[in-house]
Design a protein around this motif. Structure first.
Motif, PDB file in Angstrom:
ATOM      1  N   TYR A 315       0.872  -1.189   0.000  1.00 53.49           N
ATOM      2  CA  TYR A 315       0.000   0.000   0.000  1.00 53.49           C
ATOM      3  C   TYR A 315       0.904   1.233   0.000  1.00 53.49           C
ATOM      4  CZ  TYR A 315      -3.983  -3.039   0.815  1.00 53.49           C
ATOM      5  OH  TYR A 315      -4.956  -4.001   0.684  1.00 53.49           O
ATOM      6  N   ILE A 316       1.462   1.514  -1.157  1.00 55.36           N
ATOM      7  CA  ILE A 316       2.502   2.549  -1.247  1.00 55.36           C
ATOM      8  C   ILE A 316       1.985   3.883  -1.760  1.00 55.36           C
ATOM      9  CG2 ILE A 316       3.218   2.053  -3.640  1.00 55.36           C
ATOM     10  CD1 ILE A 316       6.151   2.327  -2.554  1.00 55.36           C
ATOM     11  N   ALA A 317       0.813   3.889  -2.385  1.00 58.37           N
ATOM     12  CA  ALA A 317       0.297   5.108  -3.029  1.00 58.37           C
ATOM     13  C   ALA A 317      -0.333   6.033  -1.996  1.00 58.37           C
ATOM     14  CB  ALA A 317      -0.713   4.746  -4.113  1.00 58.37           C
ATOM     15  N   GLY A 318       0.399   7.097  -1.652  1.00 59.82           N
ATOM     16  CA  GLY A 318      -0.083   8.032  -0.640  1.00 59.82           C
ATOM     17  C   GLY A 318      -0.823   9.206  -1.258  1.00 59.82           C
ATOM     18  N   SER A 319      -1.954   9.564  -0.662  1.00 60.60           N
ATOM     19  CA  SER A 319      -2.753  10.691  -1.143  1.00 60.60           C
ATOM     20  C   SER A 319      -2.219  11.994  -0.567  1.00 60.60           C
ATOM     21  CB  SER A 319      -4.219  10.506  -0.733  1.00 60.60           C
ATOM     22  OG  SER A 319      -4.974  11.665  -1.050  1.00 60.60           O
ATOM     23  N   ILE A 320      -2.026  13.002  -1.424  1.00 63.63           N
ATOM     24  CA  ILE A 320      -1.483  14.290  -0.984  1.00 63.63           C
ATOM     25  C   ILE A 320      -2.454  15.438  -1.268  1.00 63.63           C
ATOM     26  CG2 ILE A 320       0.947  13.645  -1.036  1.00 63.63           C
ATOM     27  CD1 ILE A 320       1.114  14.751  -3.886  1.00 63.63           C
ATOM     28  N   ALA A 321      -3.731  15.104  -1.395  1.00 65.20           N
ATOM     29  CA  ALA A 321      -4.792  16.121  -1.519  1.00 65.20           C
ATOM     30  C   ALA A 321      -4.612  17.018  -2.739  1.00 65.20           C
ATOM     31  CB  ALA A 321      -4.892  16.954  -0.242  1.00 65.20           C
ATOM     32  N   ILE A 322      -4.226  16.411  -3.870  1.00 65.65           N
ATOM     33  CA  ILE A 322      -4.149  17.129  -5.141  1.00 65.65           C
ATOM     34  C   ILE A 322      -5.041  16.382  -6.127  1.00 65.65           C
ATOM     35  CG2 ILE A 322      -2.661  17.949  -6.997  1.00 65.65           C
ATOM     36  CD1 ILE A 322      -0.309  17.833  -5.033  1.00 65.65           C
ATOM     37  N   HIS A 323      -6.056  17.058  -6.623  1.00 61.94           N
ATOM     38  CA  HIS A 323      -7.042  16.407  -7.481  1.00 61.94           C
ATOM     39  C   HIS A 323      -7.400  17.301  -8.659  1.00 61.94           C
ATOM     40  CE1 HIS A 323      -7.758  13.537  -4.201  1.00 61.94           C
ATOM     41  NE2 HIS A 323      -7.894  14.579  -3.399  1.00 61.94           N
ATOM     42  N   ILE A 324      -7.974  16.700  -9.675  1.00 59.56           N
ATOM     43  CA  ILE A 324      -8.636  17.434 -10.761  1.00 59.56           C
ATOM     44  C   ILE A 324     -10.057  16.903 -10.850  1.00 59.56           C
ATOM     45  CG2 ILE A 324      -8.740  17.793 -13.245  1.00 59.56           C
ATOM     46  CD1 ILE A 324      -5.747  17.892 -13.307  1.00 59.56           C
ATOM     47  N   LEU A 325     -11.006  17.829 -10.946  1.00 56.67           N
ATOM     48  CA  LEU A 325     -12.416  17.439 -10.985  1.00 56.67           C
ATOM     49  C   LEU A 325     -13.116  18.090 -12.168  1.00 56.67           C
ATOM     50  CD1 LEU A 325     -11.868  18.348  -7.607  1.00 56.67           C
ATOM     51  CD2 LEU A 325     -13.691  16.668  -7.556  1.00 56.67           C
ATOM     52  N   ASP A 326     -13.990  17.327 -12.806  1.00 54.99           N
ATOM     53  CA  ASP A 326     -14.870  17.895 -13.825  1.00 54.99           C
ATOM     54  C   ASP A 326     -15.962  18.712 -13.147  1.00 54.99           C
ATOM     55  OD1 ASP A 326     -13.543  16.836 -15.960  1.00 54.99           O
ATOM     56  OD2 ASP A 326     -15.273  15.759 -16.767  1.00 54.99           O
ATOM     57  N   THR A 327     -16.284  19.866 -13.710  1.00 51.86           N
ATOM     58  CA  THR A 327     -17.293  20.716 -13.092  1.00 51.86           C
ATOM     59  C   THR A 327     -18.675  20.056 -13.106  1.00 51.86           C
ATOM     60  OG1 THR A 327     -17.578  21.881 -15.190  1.00 51.86           O
ATOM     61  CG2 THR A 327     -16.045  22.827 -13.597  1.00 51.86           C
ATOM     62  N   LYS A 328     -18.984  19.289 -14.155  1.00 51.76           N
ATOM     63  CA  LYS A 328     -20.280  18.599 -14.178  1.00 51.76           C
ATOM     64  C   LYS A 328     -20.357  17.540 -13.076  1.00 51.76           C
ATOM     65  CE  LYS A 328     -21.386  19.298 -19.069  1.00 51.76           C
ATOM     66  NZ  LYS A 328     -21.575  18.653 -20.397  1.00 51.76           N
ATOM     67  N   PHE A 329     -19.245  16.895 -12.795  1.00 50.32           N
ATOM     68  CA  PHE A 329     -19.198  15.916 -11.708  1.00 50.32           C
ATOM     69  C   PHE A 329     -19.417  16.602 -10.360  1.00 50.32           C
ATOM     70  CE2 PHE A 329     -16.357  13.629  -8.602  1.00 50.32           C
ATOM     71  CZ  PHE A 329     -17.182  12.532  -8.427  1.00 50.32           C
ATOM     72  N   ILE A 330     -18.803  17.767 -10.173  1.00 53.32           N
ATOM     73  CA  ILE A 330     -19.004  18.507  -8.918  1.00 53.32           C
ATOM     74  C   ILE A 330     -20.476  18.840  -8.742  1.00 53.32           C
ATOM     75  CG2 ILE A 330     -18.480  20.640  -7.678  1.00 53.32           C
ATOM     76  CD1 ILE A 330     -15.769  20.676  -9.164  1.00 53.32           C
ATOM     77  N   ARG A 331     -21.109  19.309  -9.805  1.00 53.09           N
ATOM     78  CA  ARG A 331     -22.534  19.664  -9.697  1.00 53.09           C
ATOM     79  C   ARG A 331     -23.384  18.430  -9.392  1.00 53.09           C
ATOM     80  NH1 ARG A 331     -24.919  24.447 -11.190  1.00 53.09           N
ATOM     81  NH2 ARG A 331     -23.297  25.056 -12.682  1.00 53.09           N
ATOM     82  N   ARG A 332     -23.033  17.310 -10.004  1.00 57.62           N
ATOM     83  CA  ARG A 332     -23.783  16.073  -9.729  1.00 57.62           C
ATOM     84  C   ARG A 332     -23.637  15.666  -8.265  1.00 57.62           C
ATOM     85  NH1 ARG A 332     -21.311  12.081 -12.927  1.00 57.62           N
ATOM     86  NH2 ARG A 332     -20.706  10.689 -11.229  1.00 57.62           N
ATOM     87  N   MET A 333     -22.437  15.804  -7.728  1.00 55.29           N
ATOM     88  CA  MET A 333     -22.215  15.452  -6.324  1.00 55.29           C
ATOM     89  C   MET A 333     -22.944  16.407  -5.389  1.00 55.29           C
ATOM     90  SD  MET A 333     -20.456  12.687  -6.306  1.00 55.29           S
ATOM     91  CE  MET A 333     -20.147  12.635  -4.556  1.00 55.29           C
ATOM     92  N   ALA A 334     -23.131  17.632  -5.833  1.00 55.86           N
ATOM     93  CA  ALA A 334     -23.810  18.623  -4.990  1.00 55.86           C
ATOM     94  C   ALA A 334     -25.319  18.475  -5.033  1.00 55.86           C
ATOM     95  CB  ALA A 334     -23.416  20.036  -5.445  1.00 55.86           C
ATOM     96  N   HIS A 335     -25.838  17.875  -6.115  1.00 55.87           N
ATOM     97  CA  HIS A 335     -27.291  17.870  -6.315  1.00 55.87           C
ATOM     98  C   HIS A 335     -27.930  16.492  -6.384  1.00 55.87           C
ATOM     99  CE1 HIS A 335     -28.419  22.056  -6.931  1.00 55.87           C
ATOM    100  NE2 HIS A 335     -27.273  22.229  -7.567  1.00 55.87           N
ATOM    101  N   GLY A 336     -27.203  15.523  -6.932  1.00 55.43           N
ATOM    102  CA  GLY A 336     -27.847  14.272  -7.298  1.00 55.43           C
ATOM    103  C   GLY A 336     -27.983  13.288  -6.152  1.00 55.43           C
TER     104      GLY A 336
END
Length: 473
Positions: A315-336
């Motif tokens: 389990y070597i893959a460490g998350s460092i809080a750097i992401h790229i998000l699609d704006t349509k995906f953000i809206r879906r997560m906020a509403h759907g």
């Protein structure tokens, strides 16, 4: 005098005690209490009480079917060099088309650093002592110049630091950015509750409210109108990073390109963990979905597992809080129907007793609710994780001393500047760790990554000597 309708609504929800001292308050205090209460979704509080506070709700994390998540290795570690080159070209085209915006989560204060003020106003660079906000502003500005399209920058503040943050930018002329390209909005808040689910008062006239976690950024982007602005500007890709990490390449064309080429709705960067118990999240897969499991939730025996083929941590893959998000995906997560889950955090919460007297607990007496942005990963189509080098992207400022401190971050910046100089045949003396013998600093306006630095350096007809105090801008 009739009760305000909001008080009656709280009474019907079994939360009428929030207004127990209402008649004792001044008109201004009454209005403040009502405005805080209006932020609260009582239906949501009821749901969280039933799901997170019920007996057995704190049971351990489910580990069935867990495995390390796949990720795209860098070329020097066996990755496909042609694919990385293609990703870079694709990302550069998206930047030139104006499709990308930067997004910084900046609601924190500098308390752990012994600093009084928004964390983004904390000075971090080795010579000029530029603040975190100035470093990011110059990176955003320089990338906009490089790709011929000014980049919009969205900054999520908190109720605690919103006014100070806006004033800081105005006082500094937005660090050369166009004011209409820098957008501030507040993070959402949630009330603290007792173990029984009763909303807690901090004082007679204030509710114990706290930020809803970095995952709250997704619905805050929607509620603030930021997503509508992005749609109007033709922005469909958002580069997410946190305010405490000045090394981050907030505008990374190769990362953007991987995201686009894979048709990903949410992409992430990983670094190889430095040691088994490093306090970072772990990229994993479970039941066909990408997830992140926090270091505090992954059992030690999992963290220490060794891959029999590579001999490295499994389990070597460490998350460092750097992401790229699609704006349509953000809206879906906020509403759907898909929405981020809340997590409970048992805390010591200052409150008042039944008589209104202050209570400072010596042990956890209540629960705060928060969301984590990485919990969006299981809902994303085609998520991709790419490897990055720690020295290129990750040296946060979290603690006053020791690991992840201003000293370690300053040294990592010096190592980066020295590395860029050496790559371009400059004579730089360093120790075994790459730390230069003299203090130097490179402004992001001169070079904010290897490519931009090389371009600027090679334009010098006569190269400057690498001496103490050298500053390149």
């Amino acid at each position: 005098m009739a009760k305000p309708p909001l008080i009656e609504e709280f009474e019907r929800a079994g939360q009428g005690h929030v207004f127990a001292f209402y008649n004792e308050l001044t008109p201004n205090e009454q209005q403040h209490l009502l405005s805080e209460a209006a932020e609260i979704d009582l239906t949501e509080v009821d749901r969280l009480t039933r799901t997170l506070l019920a007996k057995g709700a704190t049971a351990g994390i489910d580990l069935t079917g867990l495995a390390p998540a796949p990720y795209e290795c860098r070329p020097e570690n066996g990755g496909d060099a042609a694919a990385w080159a293609s990703a870079k070209t694709t990302g550069e085209a998206a930047l030139k088309a104006g499709r990308v915006a930067a997004f910084t989560v900046a609601g924190g204060q500098g308390t752990r650093l012994g600093y009084d003020g928004p964390k983004g106003t904390f000075p971090v660079t080795p010579i000029k002592q530029k603040t975190l906000f100035q470093v990011f502003a110059e990176k955003v500005r320089a990338a906009g110049v490089r790709y011929g399209k000014p980049i919009h920058w969205f900054i999520m503040t908190s109720n605690a630091n919103h006014g100070q943050t806006e004033s800081f930018f105005k006082d500094n002329g937005f660090f050369g950015l166009a004011e209409d390209h820098v957008h501030f909005f507040r993070q959402g808040r949630m009330p603290a509750v007792t173990i029984e689910g009763k909303i807690m008062l901090e004082t007679k006239s204030t509710i114990a409210m706290s930020p809803d976690g970095h995952g709250g950024s997704l619905r805050a982007l929607d509620r603030s109108g930021a997503l509508d602005l992005m749609a109007k500007e033709g922005i469909d890709i958002l580069s997410y990073f946190q305010v405490d990490n000045p090394l981050v390449r907030g505008i990374d064309p190769t990362f953007i390109g991987w995201h686009i080429l894979r048709g990903s709705e949410m992409s992430s960067k990983m670094v190889a963990k430095a040691y088994a118990g490093e306090k970072v999240g772990h990229f994993c897969t479970q039941h066909g979905k990408n997830i992140v499991i926090e270091y505090s939730d992954l059992p030690k025996e999992y963290q220490e597992q060794i891959d029999p083929v590579t001999g490295a941590l499994r389990y070597i893959a460490g998350s460092i809080a750097i992401h790229i998000l699609d704006t349509k995906f953000i809206r879906r997560m906020a509403h759907g129907d898909d929405s981020l889950p809340f997590h409970r955090a048992d805390k010591k919460i200052p409150t008042v007793d039944a008589a209104g007297n202050p209570v400072k607990p010596d042990k956890a007496n209540g629960v705060k609710f928060e969301m984590f942005v990485f919990d969006a990963l299981p809902f994303a189509n085609n998520p991709v994780v790419i490897e990055t080098r720690r020295q290129d992207d990750f040296s946060p400022v979290k603690n006053a001393e020791g690991l992840d401190s201003p000293k370690t971050c300053s040294d990592d910046q010096l190592r980066q500047f020295a590395r860029w100089l050496k790559q371009n045949n400059a004579a730089v003396t360093t120790d075994d760790t790459g730390l230069p013998s003299v203090a130097i600093e490179v402004s992001p306006l001169f070079g904010y990554d290897e490519d931009s630095f090389a371009d600027a350096w090679n334009k010098f007809p006569a190269k400057p000597a690498i001496t103490a105090g050298l500053y390149l801008e």
